[in-house]
Write a protein that holds these residues in place. Structure first.
Motif, short mmCIF file in Angstrom:
data_model
loop_
_atom_site.label_atom_id
_atom_site.label_comp_id
_atom_site.label_asym_id
_atom_site.label_seq_id
_atom_site.Cartn_x
_atom_site.Cartn_y
_atom_site.Cartn_z
N SER A 388 55.91 48.27 47.63
CA SER A 388 54.49 48.56 47.68
C SER A 388 53.85 48.18 46.34
N ILE A 389 52.53 48.22 46.31
CA ILE A 389 51.81 47.91 45.07
C ILE A 389 50.80 49.02 44.79
N SER A 390 50.48 49.16 43.52
CA SER A 390 49.38 50.02 43.09
C SER A 390 48.30 49.13 42.49
N VAL A 391 47.03 49.50 42.74
CA VAL A 391 45.92 48.65 42.33
C VAL A 391 44.88 49.50 41.61
N GLY A 392 44.44 49.01 40.45
CA GLY A 392 43.31 49.59 39.74
C GLY A 392 42.13 48.64 39.80
N VAL A 393 40.94 49.16 40.12
CA VAL A 393 39.75 48.34 40.32
C VAL A 393 38.72 48.68 39.25
N ALA A 394 38.18 47.64 38.61
CA ALA A 394 37.10 47.81 37.63
C ALA A 394 36.03 46.78 37.95
N CYS A 395 34.77 47.16 37.76
CA CYS A 395 33.64 46.28 38.07
C CYS A 395 32.77 46.14 36.83
N GLY A 396 32.02 45.04 36.78
CA GLY A 396 31.15 44.81 35.64
C GLY A 396 30.09 43.79 35.97
N GLN A 397 29.20 43.55 35.02
CA GLN A 397 28.12 42.57 35.15
C GLN A 397 28.37 41.46 34.16
N MET A 398 28.22 40.22 34.59
CA MET A 398 28.46 39.09 33.71
C MET A 398 27.45 39.09 32.55
N GLY A 399 27.92 38.84 31.37
CA GLY A 399 27.06 38.78 30.21
C GLY A 399 27.87 38.72 28.93
N PRO A 400 27.22 38.41 27.81
CA PRO A 400 27.97 38.29 26.55
C PRO A 400 28.55 39.62 26.08
N ASP A 401 28.02 40.74 26.58
CA ASP A 401 28.50 42.05 26.15
C ASP A 401 29.54 42.63 27.12
N ALA A 402 30.13 41.78 27.98
CA ALA A 402 31.14 42.25 28.93
C ALA A 402 32.44 41.48 28.71
N PRO A 403 33.15 41.76 27.61
CA PRO A 403 34.36 41.00 27.30
C PRO A 403 35.47 41.32 28.29
N LEU A 404 36.39 40.36 28.41
CA LEU A 404 37.51 40.52 29.32
C LEU A 404 38.39 41.69 28.89
N LYS A 405 38.56 41.89 27.58
CA LYS A 405 39.43 42.95 27.10
C LYS A 405 38.97 44.31 27.61
N ASP A 406 37.65 44.55 27.58
CA ASP A 406 37.14 45.84 28.04
C ASP A 406 37.38 46.00 29.54
N LEU A 407 37.17 44.92 30.31
CA LEU A 407 37.39 45.02 31.75
C LEU A 407 38.86 45.25 32.07
N LEU A 408 39.74 44.56 31.36
CA LEU A 408 41.17 44.75 31.57
C LEU A 408 41.60 46.18 31.25
N GLU A 409 41.05 46.74 30.16
CA GLU A 409 41.41 48.11 29.79
C GLU A 409 40.97 49.09 30.88
N ARG A 410 39.77 48.87 31.42
CA ARG A 410 39.30 49.79 32.46
C ARG A 410 40.11 49.64 33.75
N ALA A 411 40.44 48.40 34.09
CA ALA A 411 41.26 48.19 35.28
C ALA A 411 42.67 48.75 35.08
N ASP A 412 43.23 48.56 33.87
CA ASP A 412 44.57 49.10 33.59
C ASP A 412 44.56 50.62 33.62
N HIS A 413 43.47 51.23 33.14
CA HIS A 413 43.38 52.68 33.17
C HIS A 413 43.36 53.18 34.62
N ALA A 414 42.59 52.49 35.48
CA ALA A 414 42.57 52.87 36.89
C ALA A 414 43.94 52.67 37.53
N LEU A 415 44.63 51.57 37.13
CA LEU A 415 45.99 51.34 37.64
C LEU A 415 46.93 52.44 37.18
N TYR A 416 46.79 52.88 35.94
CA TYR A 416 47.62 53.97 35.43
C TYR A 416 47.39 55.25 36.24
N GLU A 417 46.13 55.50 36.60
CA GLU A 417 45.84 56.69 37.41
C GLU A 417 46.46 56.56 38.80
#
Length: 434
Positions: A388-417
């Motif tokens: 089986s798999i576990s999935v963490g989902v994070a959403c955002g809006q495209m823009g210069p203030d939405a770096p990939l690192k922040d999105l990955l951290e939020r998705a990884d946190h949801a995956l950890y949960e």
């Protein structure tokens, strides 16, 4: 024999040879177009059939997510309020929703064509897809309620936008793809080279080639043969040298192109799973950010981890683990089919899927479909359960203030949960209690 006659005979022989070569090139061209059309028809029919199944899967998830729908909405006294409430719910659930009809099961035969009246029976499937004429709306029929007294039928009409986009993606290399009903032979376009039946539907996918391409290729071959005959004035040896030189250049160009394609694949794709690697993932994010800034579109990231994968390697060896990763990667790659979507292997048993123009509900639904897909494969696991798999989902809006690192951290946190909550589940960042 006089030299003039010898030269004339040699010129006629070489002219006939070039004419025969032109005819051979024409036959090879027709064969290549036929092979391309047959391949496109077969692959296209499989993808359209999978898309129709996706519609049915979405309807099934919608039906399971709202078990009280058949008990509450049909009993409302105000039909207009009931229709508006259900219309709002369906428009949020289905991306290309148009309209719906809610009616008792007794009215079902009158609402459907006679050929589809069997879908109203008690033993009919809970969710059915009703493809009509090509280009018309796609209809989903949901059987609501568990007993005949409670049963209502919900008919949902969806715009065929995704099918039209898919057909457009097949119409490449001067070929045209189109759907037609198998029982209406007049709907076929002239010049159709190949067709394939789309399973579980009255449709077939046809492929034809533009008439301009045939004319252009014929003109090209005629000009080439005529030029070759004129070049006979420069001598037989010169013609042979030119032909051999052209063949060498063509072979060299094909070899160089094949090498470039191989190098690109090796640089951007994971060798084991065939998905994009981290480097290609990062480059794609930069392009997606620029596209999102122009279009102001939302996007989502699915962080995916194979549950208890280390047990597979420890108990059965790395070869078995590689086979599990390949099968899971196939399901993950299938979930990223839109032009700007991307599936990548970040390392080990960690994967990621970027979804362009996807809100929270759509991203969560796609993640849940992916989790169910992996569960349906029933891959064996040393624990006695299935992979089986576990999935963490994070959403955002495209823009210069939405770096990939922040999105990955939020998705990884949801995956950890999700992993902490028992694994084999999907958790969005918005579901996490602060």
């Amino acid at each position: 024999m006089s030299p003039t006659l010898r030269y004339a005979l040699a010129g006629i022989g070489l002219a006939l040879a070039f004419i025969l070569l032109g005819i051979e090139d024409w036959m090879n061209f027709k064969e290549r177009r036929l092979v391309l059309a047959e391949s496109t028809a077969q692959r296209g029919a499989e993808m359209i059939a999978a898309e129709l199944q996706e519609y049915a899967r979405q309807g099934a998830i919608f039906r399971e997510a709202l078990p009280k729908l058949a008990k509450d909405l049909p009993r409302q006294d105000d039909p207009k309020a009931r229709h508006a409430q259900l219309d709002l719910l369906l428009s949020e659930w289905f991306a290309h929703y148009r309209d719906h009809s809610l009616f008792p099961v007794a009215d079902c035969p009158a609402r459907l064509p006679p050929a589809q009246a069997s879908l109203c029976d008690d033993d009919a499937p809970p969710v059915s897809i009703l493809p009509g004429d090509p280009g018309a709306d796609i209809a989903l029929l949901l059987n609501l309620g568990d007993t005949p007294a409670d049963r209502y039928m919900l008919l949902i009409h969806l715009a065929p936008t995704r099918l039209e986009t898919m057909l457009g993606s097949f119409s490449l290399a001067c070929q045209n793809t189109f759907l037609y009903r198998r029982d209406h032979g007049g709907d076929r376009e002239p010049g159709m080279l190949a067709s394939a039946i789309i399973p579980d539907s009255p449709w077939s996918l046809g492929v034809s080639t533009h008439e301009e391409l045939w004319q252009s290729e014929r003109s090209f071959i005629v000009r080439r043969v005529g030029s070759a005959v004129l070049l006979l004035l420069l001598g037989t040896l010169g013609m042979i040298w030119l032909r051999r030189r052209a063949d060498r250049m063509r072979a060299h160009g094909n070899a160089l192109e094949a090498t470039n394609v191989l190098l690109y694949e090796q640089a951007t794709h994971d060798a084991l799973t065939g998905l994009f690697n981290r480097y290609a993932f990062n480059e794609h994010v930069r392009r997606l950010v620029r596209h999102g800034q122009r279009e102001k579109l939302p996007f989502a990231l699915l962080a995916i981890d194979v549950d208890y994968f280390k047990q597979v390697n420890d108990n059965w060896g790395h070869e078995a683990g590689d086979q599990v990763l390949k099968r899971v990667a196939e399901a993950i790659g299938h979930s990223a089919r839109r032009p700007f979507d991307m599936a990548a292997r970040l390392g080990g048993e960690e994967f990621a899927v970027l979804l362009e123009n996807a809100g929270a509900e759509d991203a969560w639904a796609k993640a849940e479909l992916l989790r169910l897909h992996v569960a349906d494969m029933r891959l064996p696991h040393p624990s006695g359960r299935h992979v089986s798999i576990s999935v963490g989902v994070a959403c955002g809006q495209m823009g210069p203030d939405a770096p990939l690192k922040d999105l990955l951290e939020r998705a990884d946190h949801a995956l950890y949960e999700a992993k902490g909550a028992g694994r084999n589940r999907v958790i969005g960042e918005w579901e996490i209690t602060p």
